[in-house]
Write a protein that holds these residues in place. Structure first.
Motif, PDB file in Angstrom:
ATOM      1  N   GLY A  67       4.415   1.671   7.195  1.00  0.00           N
ATOM      2  CA  GLY A  67       5.517   1.339   6.299  1.00  0.00           C
ATOM      3  C   GLY A  67       5.079   0.805   4.952  1.00  0.00           C
ATOM      4  N   GLY A  68       3.840   1.068   4.581  1.00  0.00           N
ATOM      5  CA  GLY A  68       3.331   0.594   3.308  1.00  0.00           C
ATOM      6  C   GLY A  68       2.738  -0.800   3.352  1.00  0.00           C
ATOM      7  N   GLY A  88       0.828  -7.320   1.184  1.00  0.00           N
ATOM      8  CA  GLY A  88       2.123  -7.360   0.516  1.00  0.00           C
ATOM      9  C   GLY A  88       1.912  -7.700  -0.939  1.00  0.00           C
ATOM     10  N   VAL A  89       2.894  -7.409  -1.774  1.00  0.00           N
ATOM     11  CA  VAL A  89       2.720  -7.623  -3.209  1.00  0.00           C
ATOM     12  C   VAL A  89       4.017  -8.118  -3.832  1.00  0.00           C
ATOM     13  N   ASN A 100       0.839  -1.207   0.000  1.00  0.00           N
ATOM     14  CA  ASN A 100       0.000   0.000   0.000  1.00  0.00           C
ATOM     15  C   ASN A 100       0.868   1.249   0.000  1.00  0.00           C
ATOM     16  N   PRO A 101       1.133   1.821  -1.160  1.00  0.00           N
ATOM     17  CA  PRO A 101       1.981   3.015  -1.222  1.00  0.00           C
ATOM     18  C   PRO A 101       1.438   4.191  -0.420  1.00  0.00           C
ATOM     19  N   ALA A 102       0.121   4.237  -0.225  1.00  0.00           N
ATOM     20  CA  ALA A 102      -0.480   5.367   0.493  1.00  0.00           C
ATOM     21  C   ALA A 102      -0.348   5.247   2.007  1.00  0.00           C
ATOM     22  N   HIS A 114     -12.703   0.238  -1.021  1.00  0.00           N
ATOM     23  CA  HIS A 114     -11.571   1.176  -1.112  1.00  0.00           C
ATOM     24  C   HIS A 114     -10.329   0.410  -1.562  1.00  0.00           C
ATOM     25  N   PRO A 115     -10.366  -0.180  -2.756  1.00  0.00           N
ATOM     26  CA  PRO A 115      -9.285  -1.078  -3.167  1.00  0.00           C
ATOM     27  C   PRO A 115      -7.969  -0.357  -3.429  1.00  0.00           C
ATOM     28  N   ILE A 116      -6.890  -0.969  -2.984  1.00  0.00           N
ATOM     29  CA  ILE A 116      -5.558  -0.451  -3.293  1.00  0.00           C
ATOM     30  C   ILE A 116      -5.228  -0.744  -4.758  1.00  0.00           C
TER      31      ILE A 116
END
Length: 555
Positions: A81-82, A304-305, A74-76, A388-390
């Motif tokens: 820490g994302g 996480g991605v 999550n960059p936002a 509210h999808p990332i």
């Protein structure tokens, strides 16, 4: 860390094709054991959302995601820490609940809180008061235009109380035949839909009649689930568009109520099963009310991605809920509901899959791993992410949800929850065939399992998600052993302190299931342009077609 190329080992004796063997994941049983053992230990106090235990739980999952080789999803997110997504929540606890009092009939009918009725609200309001609200029986409370069915046709229930039957009109049909899929419960049969539809029609109160068989659980479950604090998403507007009162009444009290109105409950219940049923005003009024203790707080999804290489804007999704019930009614002095299977096991599977995908290297599309909060409170974490999808749902290819893994050994079969809905199922069949496994129907389709776990939050917004796992035909012991294990879990451990980690568990069946999840996810992630759709009869097809009009031509 010790890893197992399970498919190479397990399918060598099962006749797996060489092509599938080449895609074998490195799935670690050590990971499954260590994650489950840690998250279900007493140190995590049952992982209740918005408690100090949440902080510890989230930190551990982030640690394992990072170690697995994932990137922050999550960059936002600045504070986590994302790795996290804030989920604003509100706890509502009804106190001083007044009995349901019905007047205007042959005699007054009163229902006591807990033993004869339960009441709550979605509204974030300090007081709830319903006074002299006219009562209308609306059958199954369904509005389904595509089926030509509307239990609210010709009646205005604004400001009134609606009494509703649980499940679908054709729930007693033992096959899947019928306007509402027969024995298999549809979304229209689930209690959240019935309250939602009542609110859309302006009802002040919506009360479901509890009947154990169509509800699929006894009154004790209703009582325990509805007499404590309730969590909701803290959304703008405070849910003031919802009915003031939602609740349940005992079947025997429904008979008494209808008799006081000069009506025969059994006759009206039978009439409600027939298309064209008209709602029946009962000539009674309801009065009740309560006060609410309100507490607002933040919970968190963890994400996480593994970013994709060529089409990173497309995302394949794996999900599992990290929460459980926290402290609960003690059994033999133990008051922590640890949730080892439900659902520390699913989070363990999420970490093991993250390790396997990272070990194989990035796919062409991105692969996201989502541990959601507050599933036990009504799929709240997944619902918040879906709203509210990332990663946009229109570009979410599909995925897998995991809620309770198999820890009793390999099974000859695999059960797809809510089978007959999406093309994801067609992709799974050859993967199961390679393990010499068959697909078995759900043993209890009337329980509406498809609508009771986190995949549903994504499904109803158009994203096909697989929810399935080992069936009951065990390699060791057959159906009798599998059925006995399932019944034992439900009777003695489900949502109880006894759902604890057992070092003697056999994870071989879980690893076979995870192998299928891995191969499915990898196929989706490595095939740009592949967009599995819902079958034409599925209730979620319209949303997918809207987002991907190119799929309609092949429908």
């Amino acid at each position: 860390m010790r890893r197992f190329a399970l498919l190479l080992l397990a399918t060598a004796s099962l006749g797996a094709s060489p092509a599938l063997a080449q895609t074998a994941p490195a799935l670690s049983v050590d990971t499954l054991k260590s994650v489950d053992r840690e998250l279900s230990s007493d140190a995590y106090e049952g992982r209740a959302p918005t408690t100090p235990a949440e902080t510890k739980t989230v930190a551990y999952i982030v640690q394992r995601f990072r170690a697995a080789g994932l990137k922050p999803g999550n960059p936002a997110d600045r504070t986590g820490g994302g790795w996290t997504q804030d989920v604003p929540m509100v706890e509502i606890k009804a106190t001083d609940v007044q009995p349901f009092t019905f007047t205007g009939g042959k005699s007054a009918v009163t229902m006591a809180y807990g033993t004869e009725m339960v009441a709550a609200t979605y509204r974030v309001a300090p007081t709830i008061s319903v006074r002299n609200s006219p009562v209308v029986f609306v059958g199954y409370g369904i509005t389904a235009p595509e089926k030509g069915w509307d239990d609210y046709a010709g009646v205005d229930v604004r400001g009134k109380t609606v009494v509703i039957l649980v499940n679908d009109p054709d729930w007693q049909t033992m096959t899947r035949d019928g306007p509402f899929e027969g024995r298999a419960m549809t979304w229209y049969g689930r209690w959240p839909y019935k309250y939602e539809n009542a609110a859309k029609h302006g009802a002040a109160a919506a009360i479901i009649v509890h009947d154990t068989e169509p509800a699929a659980y006894p009154w004790a479950v209703v009582n325990s689930s509805w007499t404590g604090a309730k969590y909701e998403l803290d959304e703008p507007g405070g849910h003031l568009d919802q009915s003031q009162v939602i609740g349940w009444m005992q079947l025997a009290k429904a008979h008494e109520l209808f008799a006081a109105a000069g009506q025969d409950f059994d006759r009206l219940q039978a009439a409600a099963k027939v298309k064209g049923f008209k709602a029946v005003p009962l000539g009674l009024t309801l009065s009740t009310g309560f006060t609410n203790a309100i507490r607002k707080s933040l919970s968190h999804n963890v994400i996480g991605v593994l970013p994709g290489t060529s089409t990173p804007g497309d995302t394949v999704l794996y999900s599992a809920h990290w929460d459980h019930l926290g402290h609960c009614a003690p059994v033999n002095g133990d008051g922590i509901c640890n949730g080892a299977l439900d659902n520390a096991s699913g989070v363990a599977g999420l970490v093991a899959l993250a390790e396997a995908h990272a070990h194989a290297g990035p796919a062409k599309r991105s692969i996201a791993f989502l541990a959601v909060t507050a599933e036990e409170q009504g799929l709240l974490g997944s619902a918040y992410y879906a709203d509210h999808p990332i990663y946009p749902l229109a570009r979410t290819v599909g995925g897998v949800n995991m809620d309770v893994l198999n820890a009793i050994g390999r099974a000859r079969d695999f059960t797809i929850t809510g089978a007959g809905k999406s093309e994801i199922e067609d992709m799974v069949k050859p993967l199961l065939a390679a393990q010499s496994r068959t697909i078995s129907p759900e043993s209890n389709p009337e329980r509406g399992g498809y609508y009771r776990s986190d995949h549903f939050s994504f499904a109803k917004l158009g994203v096909p998600m697989l929810d399935g796992g080992s069936g009951q035909d065990l390699v060791v012991g057959g159906v009798a052993a599998g059925h006995a294990a399932a019944e034992d879990y439900v009777a003695h451990r489900y949502h109880k302190p006894q759902d604890e980690y057992d070092p003697k568990w056999d994870w071989s069946g879980a690893v076979e299931d995870l192998t299928v999840y891995y191969q499915l996810g990898r196929k989706l992630a490595d095939t740009p342009g592949l967009w599995p759709n819902w079958y034409a009869t599925a209730e979620f097809r319209g949303v997918r077609d809207r987002d991907h009009p190119e799929l309609r031509a092949g429908s």
